[in-house]
Motif scaffolding. Structure first.
Motif, PDB file in Angstrom:
ATOM      1  N   LEU A   1      50.926  44.745  37.756  1.00 24.53           N
ATOM      2  CA  LEU A   1      49.511  44.534  37.680  1.00 24.53           C
ATOM      3  C   LEU A   1      48.463  44.872  36.612  1.00 24.53           C
ATOM      4  O   LEU A   1      47.332  44.060  36.399  1.00 24.53           O
ATOM      5  CB  LEU A   1      48.932  45.588  38.883  1.00 24.53           C
ATOM      6  CG  LEU A   1      49.591  45.766  40.428  1.00 24.53           C
ATOM      7  CD1 LEU A   1      49.472  46.220  40.789  1.00 24.53           C
ATOM      8  CD2 LEU A   1      49.332  43.731  40.731  1.00 24.53           C
ATOM      9  N   ASN A   2      48.369  45.841  35.272  1.00 27.35           N
ATOM     10  CA  ASN A   2      48.062  45.949  34.785  1.00 27.35           C
ATOM     11  C   ASN A   2      47.667  45.290  33.366  1.00 27.35           C
ATOM     12  O   ASN A   2      46.888  45.134  33.000  1.00 27.35           O
ATOM     13  CB  ASN A   2      48.137  47.427  34.141  1.00 27.35           C
ATOM     14  CG  ASN A   2      47.587  48.429  35.318  1.00 27.35           C
ATOM     15  OD1 ASN A   2      46.757  48.322  35.972  1.00 27.35           O
ATOM     16  ND2 ASN A   2      48.291  49.968  34.766  1.00 27.35           N
ATOM     17  N   ASP A   3      49.003  44.395  33.802  1.00 22.98           N
ATOM     18  CA  ASP A   3      49.065  43.046  32.370  1.00 22.98           C
ATOM     19  C   ASP A   3      47.870  41.727  33.160  1.00 22.98           C
ATOM     20  O   ASP A   3      47.923  40.795  31.700  1.00 22.98           O
ATOM     21  CB  ASP A   3      50.100  42.597  32.388  1.00 22.98           C
ATOM     22  CG  ASP A   3      51.110  43.685  31.266  1.00 22.98           C
ATOM     23  OD1 ASP A   3      50.665  43.765  30.702  1.00 22.98           O
ATOM     24  OD2 ASP A   3      52.237  42.926  31.892  1.00 22.98           O
ATOM     25  N   TYR A   4      47.578  41.374  33.977  1.00 24.89           N
ATOM     26  CA  TYR A   4      46.645  40.938  34.521  1.00 24.89           C
ATOM     27  C   TYR A   4      45.390  41.436  35.395  1.00 24.89           C
ATOM     28  O   TYR A   4      44.920  42.373  35.326  1.00 24.89           O
ATOM     29  CB  TYR A   4      47.085  39.907  35.638  1.00 24.89           C
ATOM     30  CG  TYR A   4      48.100  39.839  36.029  1.00 24.89           C
ATOM     31  CD1 TYR A   4      48.181  37.932  35.845  1.00 24.89           C
ATOM     32  CD2 TYR A   4      49.566  40.016  35.583  1.00 24.89           C
ATOM     33  CE1 TYR A   4      49.238  37.558  35.865  1.00 24.89           C
ATOM     34  CE2 TYR A   4      50.950  39.124  35.251  1.00 24.89           C
ATOM     35  CZ  TYR A   4      50.997  37.465  35.430  1.00 24.89           C
ATOM     36  OH  TYR A   4      51.884  36.957  35.128  1.00 24.89           O
ATOM     37  N   PRO A   5      44.454  40.450  34.687  1.00 19.23           N
ATOM     38  CA  PRO A   5      42.635  40.937  34.543  1.00 19.23           C
ATOM     39  C   PRO A   5      42.466  40.745  36.078  1.00 19.23           C
ATOM     40  O   PRO A   5      43.095  40.206  36.508  1.00 19.23           O
ATOM     41  CB  PRO A   5      42.177  39.151  34.346  1.00 19.23           C
ATOM     42  CG  PRO A   5      42.861  38.407  33.789  1.00 19.23           C
ATOM     43  CD  PRO A   5      44.622  39.413  34.233  1.00 19.23           C
ATOM     44  N   MET A   6      41.437  42.041  36.574  1.00 21.57           N
ATOM     45  CA  MET A   6      40.824  41.916  37.317  1.00 21.57           C
ATOM     46  C   MET A   6      40.375  41.096  38.983  1.00 21.57           C
ATOM     47  O   MET A   6      39.065  40.677  38.336  1.00 21.57           O
ATOM     48  CB  MET A   6      40.308  43.855  37.955  1.00 21.57           C
ATOM     49  CG  MET A   6      41.459  44.441  37.585  1.00 21.57           C
ATOM     50  SD  MET A   6      40.677  46.153  37.663  1.00 21.57           S
ATOM     51  CE  MET A   6      40.297  46.918  39.252  1.00 21.57           C
ATOM     52  N   GLU A   7      40.689  39.582  38.290  1.00 20.81           N
ATOM     53  CA  GLU A   7      40.039  38.553  39.345  1.00 20.81           C
ATOM     54  C   GLU A   7      40.511  37.701  39.791  1.00 20.81           C
ATOM     55  O   GLU A   7      42.287  37.853  40.123  1.00 20.81           O
ATOM     56  CB  GLU A   7      39.601  38.103  37.970  1.00 20.81           C
ATOM     57  CG  GLU A   7      40.421  37.150  36.911  1.00 20.81           C
ATOM     58  CD  GLU A   7      40.245  36.721  35.967  1.00 20.81           C
ATOM     59  OE1 GLU A   7      38.982  37.252  35.253  1.00 20.81           O
ATOM     60  OE2 GLU A   7      41.229  35.728  35.313  1.00 20.81           O
ATOM     61  N   GLU A   8      40.426  36.902  40.636  1.00 21.94           N
ATOM     62  CA  GLU A   8      40.758  36.271  41.116  1.00 21.94           C
ATOM     63  C   GLU A   8      41.548  35.292  40.982  1.00 21.94           C
ATOM     64  O   GLU A   8      42.806  35.160  41.291  1.00 21.94           O
ATOM     65  CB  GLU A   8      39.739  35.157  41.847  1.00 21.94           C
ATOM     66  CG  GLU A   8      40.314  33.878  43.691  1.00 21.94           C
ATOM     67  CD  GLU A   8      39.314  34.006  44.265  1.00 21.94           C
ATOM     68  OE1 GLU A   8      37.493  34.026  43.318  1.00 21.94           O
ATOM     69  OE2 GLU A   8      39.357  32.439  44.965  1.00 21.94           O
TER      70      GLU A   8
ATOM     71  N   ALA B   1      46.363  43.425  46.406  1.00 19.25           N
ATOM     72  CA  ALA B   1      44.517  44.001  47.698  1.00 19.25           C
ATOM     73  C   ALA B   1      43.822  44.951  46.363  1.00 19.25           C
ATOM     74  O   ALA B   1      42.975  44.905  46.182  1.00 19.25           O
ATOM     75  CB  ALA B   1      44.488  43.993  48.647  1.00 19.25           C
ATOM     76  N   ASP B   2      44.647  45.815  46.265  1.00 21.53           N
ATOM     77  CA  ASP B   2      43.834  46.764  45.438  1.00 21.53           C
ATOM     78  C   ASP B   2      43.043  46.651  44.241  1.00 21.53           C
ATOM     79  O   ASP B   2      42.241  46.684  43.554  1.00 21.53           O
ATOM     80  CB  ASP B   2      44.736  48.042  45.187  1.00 21.53           C
ATOM     81  CG  ASP B   2      44.422  48.358  46.985  1.00 21.53           C
ATOM     82  OD1 ASP B   2      43.789  48.078  48.190  1.00 21.53           O
ATOM     83  OD2 ASP B   2      46.265  49.816  47.021  1.00 21.53           O
ATOM     84  N   HIS B   3      44.356  45.675  43.299  1.00 23.36           N
ATOM     85  CA  HIS B   3      44.081  46.065  41.933  1.00 23.36           C
ATOM     86  C   HIS B   3      42.586  44.361  41.662  1.00 23.36           C
ATOM     87  O   HIS B   3      42.551  44.569  40.920  1.00 23.36           O
ATOM     88  CB  HIS B   3      45.786  45.041  41.404  1.00 23.36           C
ATOM     89  CG  HIS B   3      44.804  44.733  39.812  1.00 23.36           C
ATOM     90  ND1 HIS B   3      45.025  45.706  39.072  1.00 23.36           N
ATOM     91  CD2 HIS B   3      44.906  43.826  39.124  1.00 23.36           C
ATOM     92  CE1 HIS B   3      45.204  45.559  38.085  1.00 23.36           C
ATOM     93  NE2 HIS B   3      45.158  43.480  38.331  1.00 23.36           N
ATOM     94  N   LEU B   4      43.079  43.701  42.621  1.00 24.65           N
ATOM     95  CA  LEU B   4      42.153  42.287  42.771  1.00 24.65           C
ATOM     96  C   LEU B   4      40.558  42.674  43.556  1.00 24.65           C
ATOM     97  O   LEU B   4      39.754  42.094  43.631  1.00 24.65           O
ATOM     98  CB  LEU B   4      42.653  41.216  43.424  1.00 24.65           C
ATOM     99  CG  LEU B   4      43.844  40.584  42.246  1.00 24.65           C
ATOM    100  CD1 LEU B   4      44.695  39.365  42.612  1.00 24.65           C
ATOM    101  CD2 LEU B   4      43.673  40.825  40.585  1.00 24.65           C
ATOM    102  N   GLY B   5      40.415  43.871  44.147  1.00 23.91           N
ATOM    103  CA  GLY B   5      39.489  43.793  45.489  1.00 23.91           C
ATOM    104  C   GLY B   5      39.584  43.470  46.431  1.00 23.91           C
ATOM    105  O   GLY B   5      38.068  42.997  46.798  1.00 23.91           O
ATOM    106  N   PHE B   6      40.228  42.589  46.852  1.00 23.96           N
ATOM    107  CA  PHE B   6      40.719  41.805  48.377  1.00 23.96           C
ATOM    108  C   PHE B   6      41.065  42.987  49.475  1.00 23.96           C
ATOM    109  O   PHE B   6      41.733  43.549  48.971  1.00 23.96           O
ATOM    110  CB  PHE B   6      41.656  41.010  48.092  1.00 23.96           C
ATOM    111  CG  PHE B   6      41.160  39.441  47.344  1.00 23.96           C
ATOM    112  CD1 PHE B   6      39.337  39.070  46.561  1.00 23.96           C
ATOM    113  CD2 PHE B   6      42.232  39.398  46.298  1.00 23.96           C
ATOM    114  CE1 PHE B   6      39.392  38.337  46.173  1.00 23.96           C
ATOM    115  CE2 PHE B   6      41.803  38.068  45.273  1.00 23.96           C
ATOM    116  CZ  PHE B   6      40.163  37.425  45.617  1.00 23.96           C
ATOM    117  N   THR B   7      41.328  42.598  50.508  1.00 23.41           N
ATOM    118  CA  THR B   7      41.840  42.941  51.500  1.00 23.41           C
ATOM    119  C   THR B   7      43.105  42.331  51.656  1.00 23.41           C
ATOM    120  O   THR B   7      43.546  41.449  51.185  1.00 23.41           O
ATOM    121  CB  THR B   7      41.145  42.865  52.512  1.00 23.41           C
ATOM    122  OG1 THR B   7      41.502  41.177  53.549  1.00 23.41           O
ATOM    123  CG2 THR B   7      39.558  43.387  53.270  1.00 23.41           C
TER     124      THR B   7
END
Ligand code: FES
Length: 152
Positions: free
Chosen positions: A12-19, A45-51
């Motif tokens: 998860l941390n290797d990927y930017p927090m974007e869609e 969902a938590d990582h990207l700010g989605f539900t």
């Protein structure tokens, strides 16, 4: 599948927090675990700010993602035209009865997963059943039990 030490948090941390990270993360999880669990959906969902339902909604749109843990052995019964006319449907019903599952389900001990497929590309060998990577040709109901006992 990756070993137990595999940490999806690191991925998860290797990927930017974007869609744009959503599909690559789902693909990473599918490759690592063989399916997308509820826990994985929540983590993404938590990582990207989605539900979670947004993530699940996108993932369920793509047939490449599975949402149930793969069985130890996967049984695919071919129901393409050649196999259908050679008794494929009867074979599928026999598997359903013996394993007490319907296509798309796994047995309760997760030993076998049953699915139907359109054509396995070896019509001359109909009816065909694929178990894991093995193609079994000219299968009959009588041969079935002997067939899956080899995989127990
Ligand atoms: S129809 Fe079964 S292998 Fe083609």
């Amino acid at each position: 599948m990756k070993g137990k030490s595999y940490s999806f948090t690191t991925v998860l941390n290797d990927y930017p927090m974007e869609e744009g990270s959503l599909i690559p993360l789902l693909q990473q999880a599918q490759e690592a675990f063989g399916y997308i669990s509820e826990e994985t959906v929540e983590m993404i969902a938590d990582h990207l700010g989605f539900t979670s339902s947004q993530v699940f909604g996108v993932a369920s749109f793509y047939s490449q993602f599975r949402f149930t843990k793969p069985a130890k052995h996967s049984i695919s019964v071919c129901l393409g035209t050649a196999c259908h006319v050679s008794g494929g449907e009867t074979l599928l019903e026999a598997f359903e009865r013996e394993l007490d599952v319907v296509p798309g389900q796994n047995t309760t001990d997760n030993k076998f997963g049953l699915s139907r497929v359109a054509c396995l590309g070896c019509c001359a060998l109909a009816p065909v059943v694929k178990i894991d990577d093995d193609i079994h040709s000219k299968v009959t109901v009588i041969k079935l039990k002997e067939l899956w006992e080899r995989y127990e």
